[in-house]
Design a protein around this motif. Structure first.
Motif, PDB file in Angstrom:
ATOM      1  N   CYS A 140       1.040  -1.289   0.264  1.00  0.00           N
ATOM      2  CA  CYS A 140       0.141  -0.123   0.028  1.00  0.00           C
ATOM      3  C   CYS A 140       0.837   1.207   0.021  1.00  0.00           C
ATOM      4  O   CYS A 140       2.289   1.119   0.034  1.00  0.00           O
ATOM      5  CB  CYS A 140      -0.769   0.017   1.154  1.00  0.00           C
ATOM      6  SG  CYS A 140      -0.093   0.034   2.739  1.00  0.00           S
ATOM      7  N   GLY A 141       0.272   2.568  -0.161  1.00  0.00           N
ATOM      8  CA  GLY A 141       1.117   3.716  -0.131  1.00  0.00           C
ATOM      9  C   GLY A 141       1.279   4.076  -1.429  1.00  0.00           C
ATOM     10  O   GLY A 141       1.451   3.248  -2.615  1.00  0.00           O
ATOM     11  N   PRO A 142       2.227   5.139  -1.818  1.00  0.00           N
ATOM     12  CA  PRO A 142       2.653   5.500  -3.141  1.00  0.00           C
ATOM     13  C   PRO A 142       3.803   4.607  -3.628  1.00  0.00           C
ATOM     14  O   PRO A 142       4.336   3.854  -2.952  1.00  0.00           O
ATOM     15  CB  PRO A 142       3.095   7.051  -2.943  1.00  0.00           C
ATOM     16  CG  PRO A 142       3.298   6.768  -1.122  1.00  0.00           C
ATOM     17  CD  PRO A 142       2.405   6.272  -0.495  1.00  0.00           C
ATOM     18  N   ALA A 143       3.975   4.749  -4.792  1.00  0.00           N
ATOM     19  CA  ALA A 143       5.308   4.021  -5.253  1.00  0.00           C
ATOM     20  C   ALA A 143       6.396   4.615  -5.117  1.00  0.00           C
ATOM     21  O   ALA A 143       7.560   3.884  -5.111  1.00  0.00           O
ATOM     22  CB  ALA A 143       4.957   3.867  -6.945  1.00  0.00           C
ATOM     23  N   VAL A 278       8.147   1.432   4.956  1.00  0.00           N
ATOM     24  CA  VAL A 278       8.133   0.343   5.880  1.00  0.00           C
ATOM     25  C   VAL A 278       8.492  -0.924   4.869  1.00  0.00           C
ATOM     26  O   VAL A 278       7.575  -1.033   4.166  1.00  0.00           O
ATOM     27  CB  VAL A 278       6.701   0.475   6.489  1.00  0.00           C
ATOM     28  CG1 VAL A 278       6.714  -0.893   7.303  1.00  0.00           C
ATOM     29  CG2 VAL A 278       6.491   1.528   7.333  1.00  0.00           C
ATOM     30  N   TYR A 279       9.357  -1.512   5.340  1.00  0.00           N
ATOM     31  CA  TYR A 279       9.549  -2.873   4.665  1.00  0.00           C
ATOM     32  C   TYR A 279       9.313  -4.004   5.683  1.00  0.00           C
ATOM     33  O   TYR A 279       9.754  -4.052   6.651  1.00  0.00           O
ATOM     34  CB  TYR A 279      11.090  -3.030   4.234  1.00  0.00           C
ATOM     35  CG  TYR A 279      11.635  -1.966   3.413  1.00  0.00           C
ATOM     36  CD1 TYR A 279      11.556  -1.899   1.997  1.00  0.00           C
ATOM     37  CD2 TYR A 279      12.036  -0.526   3.957  1.00  0.00           C
ATOM     38  CE1 TYR A 279      11.861  -0.949   1.433  1.00  0.00           C
ATOM     39  CE2 TYR A 279      12.518   0.322   3.246  1.00  0.00           C
ATOM     40  CZ  TYR A 279      12.294   0.119   1.761  1.00  0.00           C
ATOM     41  OH  TYR A 279      12.871   1.298   1.170  1.00  0.00           O
ATOM     42  N   VAL A 314       3.365   7.029   3.347  1.00  0.00           N
ATOM     43  CA  VAL A 314       4.344   6.039   3.637  1.00  0.00           C
ATOM     44  C   VAL A 314       4.090   4.824   2.731  1.00  0.00           C
ATOM     45  O   VAL A 314       3.216   3.978   2.839  1.00  0.00           O
ATOM     46  CB  VAL A 314       4.451   5.642   5.024  1.00  0.00           C
ATOM     47  CG1 VAL A 314       5.379   4.675   5.231  1.00  0.00           C
ATOM     48  CG2 VAL A 314       4.682   6.841   6.046  1.00  0.00           C
ATOM     49  N   PRO A 315       5.028   4.446   1.724  1.00  0.00           N
ATOM     50  CA  PRO A 315       4.781   3.084   1.076  1.00  0.00           C
ATOM     51  C   PRO A 315       5.211   1.904   2.186  1.00  0.00           C
ATOM     52  O   PRO A 315       6.019   1.969   2.713  1.00  0.00           O
ATOM     53  CB  PRO A 315       5.962   3.241  -0.094  1.00  0.00           C
ATOM     54  CG  PRO A 315       6.830   4.286   0.478  1.00  0.00           C
ATOM     55  CD  PRO A 315       6.299   5.169   1.316  1.00  0.00           C
TER      56      PRO A 315
END
Length: 351
Positions: A140-143, A278-279, A314-315
């Motif tokens: 989720c979130g932007p690329a 976030v990974y 936040v991606p």
């Protein structure tokens, strides 16, 4: 004591020849023979790599010796360990490790000059950068992401996390034990689950829900709450049954797991203003990516009100653990040596 620790008896300089880098978790240990590349542009080379099941060995010394005998085939005198848990005195403390780890005893048993230790998610923090996202899947979130703090989070045998802070002299990675924070229920079902796990009140850490064993715990508890007998015995069986929609309690347990992970990750992202992304790391999550996609993860990650505007930028990426732990441990180890003037500066850079 700091998470990154050296032990007595080592040589003064970090090696410029081959050395061991091991990433030791509660279930698997990944071990590599590393060498500083003679090519300044390549940083470090992986000469050999192998993944072990920790339960197959009586201790870490035997596991590393098996790698040295079968894969290294050269004298090894230096080692860096990325371990689940934290170093306290002469021991790595973590309830999820397969056996006690005492680095001074390990150094003696394997006749090593140097054993250096850091937290396993601290090591992942040194390995993860924007290039890792290209090998992962965006949840989720932007690329794209902004420059700023980034988080690496991993539910596995336990629940670990680290934060990477960019700086002019290079990134700094902070280790954490956030998996031990009190679980905060959100839904009525999660409150019932918490009450079942702690009927007299008390401490229930997040990793008792948001981890592989935590998923199995939630499944078994939900079966009891529904008056049913649990029939699944592993986290993998629970996720497989949820994916096939063949067990209603497995579906519910995965829903609770994914939603709680979303809340946990969103709370950490707010705490550290993790605009760098976030990974979510690990084969466990990677294998259930479709379940995560259709879960309440994103809604719970975004929280609400003013926090939503920040967190929507936040991606969140899901990526396999792979060799990142041993590479990050090597990066930290060589950077430490470069800072001390023991090795060429280029050796701290891993492509």
């Amino acid at each position: 004591m700091n998470a990154a620790t050296d032990y007595p008896g080592r040589q003064a300089n970090t090696p410029t020849t081959s050395f061991l880098a091991a990433d030791v978790g509660g279930t698997h240990a990944r071990v590599a023979l590393m060498r500083v590349s003679p090519d300044p542009g390549r940083g470090v080379e992986v000469l050999a790599y192998r993944k072990f099941v920790c339960a197959d060995f009586p201790g870490l010394a035997e596991l590393l010796q098996a790698f040295i005998d079968g894969d290294a085939q050269v004298p090894v005198r230096h080692c860096v360990l990325a371990c689940a848990g934290q170093v306290m005195g002469d021991e790595v403390l973590n309830d999820n490790l397969a056996w006690p780890i005492h680095p001074p005893q390990l150094r003696q048993a394997l006749a090593l000059d140097d054993v250096a230790v850091l937290n396993d998610f601290e090591a992942l923090g040194y390995a993860f950068d924007t290039s890792i996202a290209r090998n992962g899947r965006r949840l989720c979130g932007p690329a794209i992401h902004a420059d700023g703090p980034a988080l690496v989070i991993g539910p596995g045998t336990g629940l670990g996390a680290a934060v990477r802070l960019p700086g002019p002299a290079g990134d700094v990675v902070l280790t954490t034990e956030v998996g031990q924070m009190d679980f905060a229920p959100h839904s009525i079902r999660e409150r019932e689950l918490l009450a079942y796990l702690a009927p007299d009140g008390g401490y229930v850490p997040y990793e008792h829900i948001v981890s592989g064993p935590g998923l199995l715990t939630a499944y078994a508890a939900l079966c009891v709450l529904h008056g049913e007998t649990p029939r699944l015995a592993t986290p993998e069986a629970v996720t497989a049954a949820a994916a096939a929609c063949s067990d209603a309690r497995a579906v519910e347990a995965v829903e609770v797991f994914c939603a709680a992970l979303g809340s946990f990750a969103g709370s950490l992202a707010m705490a550290f203003m993790a605009v760098g992304g976030v990974y979510l790391a690990g084969g466990f999550l990677y294998s259930m990516f479709t379940l995560l996609e259709r879960s309440a993860f994103e809604e719970r990650f975004l929280h609400g009100r003013s926090a939503r505007a920040l967190l929507s930028r936040v991606p969140v990426w899901v990526t396999e653990h792979g060799r990142h732990g041993v590479l990050g441990a090597a990066r930290w180890y060589l950077r430490r040596g470069a800072a001390a003037g023991a090795i060429p500066r280029h050796a701290g850079s891993i492509p």
